[in-house]
Write an enzyme that holds these catalytic residues in place. Structure first.
Site, short mmCIF file in Angstrom:
data_model
loop_
_atom_site.label_atom_id
_atom_site.label_comp_id
_atom_site.label_asym_id
_atom_site.label_seq_id
_atom_site.Cartn_x
_atom_site.Cartn_y
_atom_site.Cartn_z
N GLY A 57 0.81 -1.10 -0.11
CA GLY A 57 0.07 -0.06 0.02
C GLY A 57 0.98 1.38 0.12
N GLU A 80 5.85 -9.76 7.82
CA GLU A 80 5.06 -10.33 6.84
C GLU A 80 5.69 -11.95 6.86
OE1 GLU A 80 3.08 -9.33 4.34
OE2 GLU A 80 3.49 -7.22 4.92
N TYR A 245 -16.67 5.39 9.28
CA TYR A 245 -15.23 5.64 9.33
C TYR A 245 -14.98 6.94 10.45
CZ TYR A 245 -10.50 5.58 7.90
OH TYR A 245 -9.06 5.63 7.93
N LYS A 254 -7.62 7.95 14.28
CA LYS A 254 -6.97 8.81 13.47
C LYS A 254 -7.24 10.35 14.03
CE LYS A 254 -6.07 6.48 9.84
NZ LYS A 254 -4.65 5.88 9.59
P1 NAD Z 1 -1.32 -1.94 4.03
O1 NAD Z 1 -2.30 -3.05 4.65
O2 NAD Z 1 -1.25 -1.98 2.46
O3 NAD Z 1 -0.07 -1.83 4.76
C1 NAD Z 1 0.09 -2.01 6.24
C2 NAD Z 1 1.54 -2.29 6.49
O4 NAD Z 1 1.58 -2.24 8.05
C3 NAD Z 1 2.29 -3.59 5.80
O5 NAD Z 1 3.48 -3.29 5.36
C4 NAD Z 1 2.16 -4.48 7.01
O6 NAD Z 1 3.40 -5.24 7.05
C5 NAD Z 1 2.53 -3.45 8.11
N1 NAD Z 1 2.18 -4.07 9.54
C6 NAD Z 1 0.98 -4.37 10.01
N2 NAD Z 1 1.23 -4.92 11.28
C7 NAD Z 1 2.46 -4.74 11.56
C8 NAD Z 1 3.28 -4.83 12.75
N3 NAD Z 1 2.65 -5.36 13.80
N4 NAD Z 1 4.49 -4.77 12.67
C9 NAD Z 1 5.26 -4.27 11.40
N5 NAD Z 1 4.56 -3.90 10.16
C10 NAD Z 1 3.24 -4.06 10.59
O7 NAD Z 1 -2.19 -0.79 4.48
P2 NAD Z 1 -2.57 0.93 3.77
O8 NAD Z 1 -3.93 0.70 3.39
O9 NAD Z 1 -1.44 1.32 2.88
O10 NAD Z 1 -2.57 1.79 5.03
C11 NAD Z 1 -1.33 2.49 5.64
C12 NAD Z 1 -1.65 3.62 6.09
O11 NAD Z 1 -2.30 4.59 4.94
C13 NAD Z 1 -2.86 3.44 7.34
O12 NAD Z 1 -2.52 4.25 8.49
C14 NAD Z 1 -4.08 3.66 6.75
O13 NAD Z 1 -5.09 4.53 7.57
C15 NAD Z 1 -3.45 4.91 5.91
N6 NAD Z 1 -4.68 5.11 4.51
C16 NAD Z 1 -5.13 4.25 3.85
C17 NAD Z 1 -6.00 4.68 2.72
C18 NAD Z 1 -6.41 3.44 1.94
O14 NAD Z 1 -7.35 3.76 1.12
N7 NAD Z 1 -5.81 2.35 1.83
C19 NAD Z 1 -6.35 5.77 2.61
C20 NAD Z 1 -5.85 6.82 3.35
C21 NAD Z 1 -4.97 6.66 4.29
#
Ligand code: NAD
Length: 412
Positions: A57, A80, A245, A254
């Site tokens: 992400g 992972e 949300y 958040k």
């Molecule tokens: P994702 O699931 O793609 O990635 C999450 C990451 O967190 C991965 O690298 C995973 O390995 C890591 N992770 C999870 N638990 C862990 C742990 N205990 N230790 C180490 N690493 C850990 O998520 P994303 O959607 O990219 O979200 C990332 C941020 O972006 C979040 O704060 C989310 O709220 C924010 N965000 C997401 C969106 C969306 O639409 N996806 C939109 C706006 C903001």
């Protein structure tokens, strides 16, 4: 083995190594176009970057753009699963190809597989940052710290208590239309209101406490400097999504992230220890974390259709390239006060998503869509493609009928 996607309830439980490789490499290609601002008034691009949540992400794109776009040495942290007899998690392969390609490109990188919430992982990361900085011949000071975790659980390192996050409304129960991405059928998702305990636990997991602990740990190790820029990601979204949300448990977490941002700035920026911390409000996109939020498949399918029609669509990498190019390292950004922010001090990458004309068109679509026209009226196909791609499936150029030697994809 032949690997085909296994999807249940908008969750994909396996991944395809080759697809993850090709898809990550596509992002690497795109990030090479990131221009280094030649303008003295722009902040200097990062030489050493730390990305917490680096494997998928927004975090993966943040690491790719810092490494391959700006040439930064990067340390990434994520949790992972490596392959055994079964494929590993997608993030395992994304990290693997990132490190391999970084090495071939003469970039320095280290990936730490561990629980980001633990003190041990923070200590291991600090050590890795110092080693990588020495290897790269750059000062052992973090220029860019990206915090991009999305996790369902967190063990508090001080008490050992494990907290689970909940995706629930606060106050009245939630009921809303959902869309099954695999077959385009509609359903109704319901969620009971969160208890006080669930609200507090979600704040513990997804709020700002751990972000602050990361900054504190890096400071104790002498890794921060007045050049350090720090960013964490959030989402706000349109009003019709707020019951589940923004006004729900995740929204409370958040809010706490924004509280932490203010505190980090008070505790570090005001004392000249870092340049500044920001919360960046990003666009709704398809990631492993977002696909399970009830409103997302329907909303995002309509949003993608409208934004693609208007030439405004972006994926994670395009959002992050814009974050670096037009916000954090934009012209004039040497002065952190010149980084464009909203009235609450947040960076807004959701500006195009939230435009009135876009939201009006999306809402009209969401109300008009039926089982009969869902594939024409919305970009469900695009949503499904992105969802599968996040797991290494449906990626152009990959032969999904070919035998995969799962054991061949290991750390070298
Ligand atoms: P994702 O699931 O793609 O990635 C999450 C990451 O967190 C991965 O690298 C995973 O390995 C890591 N992770 C999870 N638990 C862990 C742990 N205990 N230790 C180490 N690493 C850990 O998520 P994303 O959607 O990219 O979200 C990332 C941020 O972006 C979040 O704060 C989310 O709220 C924010 N965000 C997401 C969106 C969306 O639409 N996806 C939109 C706006 C903001």
């Amino acid at each position: 083995m032949i690997i085909k996607p296994m999807v249940r309830n908008n969750i994909c439980i396996n991944s395809h190594p080759e697809g993850c490789f090709v898809s990550t490499r596509e992002q690497i290609k795109l990030s090479k176009a990131l221009a280094i601002p030649g303008d003295g008034a722009a902040a200097e691009p990062p030489k050493l970057a730390l990305v917490v949540g680096c494997s998928g992400g927004y975090g993966l794109s943040s690491r790719i753009a810092a490494g391959f776009g700006y040439g930064a040495a990067t340390v990434g942290v994520s949790l992972e699963k490596a392959p055994d007899k079964k494929p590993g998690t997608p993030g395992f392969y994304n990290n693997l190809v990132f490190d391999r390609d970084a090495k071939s490109a003469g970039l320095f990188s280290r990936t730490i597989n561990g629980d980001a919430f633990s003190d041990e992982t923070k200590a291991e990361t600090a050590k890795a940052l110092k080693e990588i900085a020495t290897q790269a011949g750059v000062p052992a000071k973090i220029d860019l710290l990206v915090y991009s975790l999305a996790s369902p659980v967190r063990t508090d390192p001080k008490t050992g208590v494990q907290y689970k996050s909940a995706l629930k409304p606060i106050g009245p129960a939630f009921s809303g239309k959902t869309l099954s991405m695999m077959d385009g059928t509609f359903g109704i998702a319901t969620a009971d209101p969160a208890t006080d305990d669930e609200i507090a636990s979600t704040i513990k997991v997804m709020g700002g406490e751990d972000w602050e602990l990361w900054v504190e740990a890096m400071d104790k190790e002498g890794l921060l400097s007045p050049q350090t820029r720090i960013v964490a990601y959030t989402y706000i979204g349109p009003e019709h999504s707020w019951p589940i949300y923004k006004n729900g448990t995740i929204g409370k977490a958040k809010e706490d992230l924004e509280r932490a941002c203010r505190d980090i700035n008070k505790n570090y920026a005001d004392r000249g220890k870092i340049c500044r911390a920001w919360v960046s409000v990003n666009k709704a996109l398809v990631t492993r974390a977002s696909a399970v939020i009830p409103i997302i498949p329907l909303y995002v399918s309509c949003l993608f259709k409208v934004m693609k029609e208007r030439g405004l669509h972006e994926g994670c990498i395009e959002q992050i390239l814009r974050l670096y190019r037009d916000r954090l390292y934009a012209a004039g950004s040497a002065d952190p006060a010149k980084v464009p922010v909203d009235e609450a001090g947040r960076i807004r990458l959701d500006d195009w998503e939230m435009r009135d004309d876009i939201q009006k068109a999306v809402l009209e679509k969401m109300e008009a869509v039926t089982d009969g026209n869902v594939f024409d009226e919305t970009d469900l196909a695009g949503f499904k493609h992105d969802f599968l791609e996040v797991h290494g499936f449906d990626v152009e150029g990959v032969d999904y009928d070919a035998d995969v030697d799962v054991g061949a994809y290991q750390d070298s």
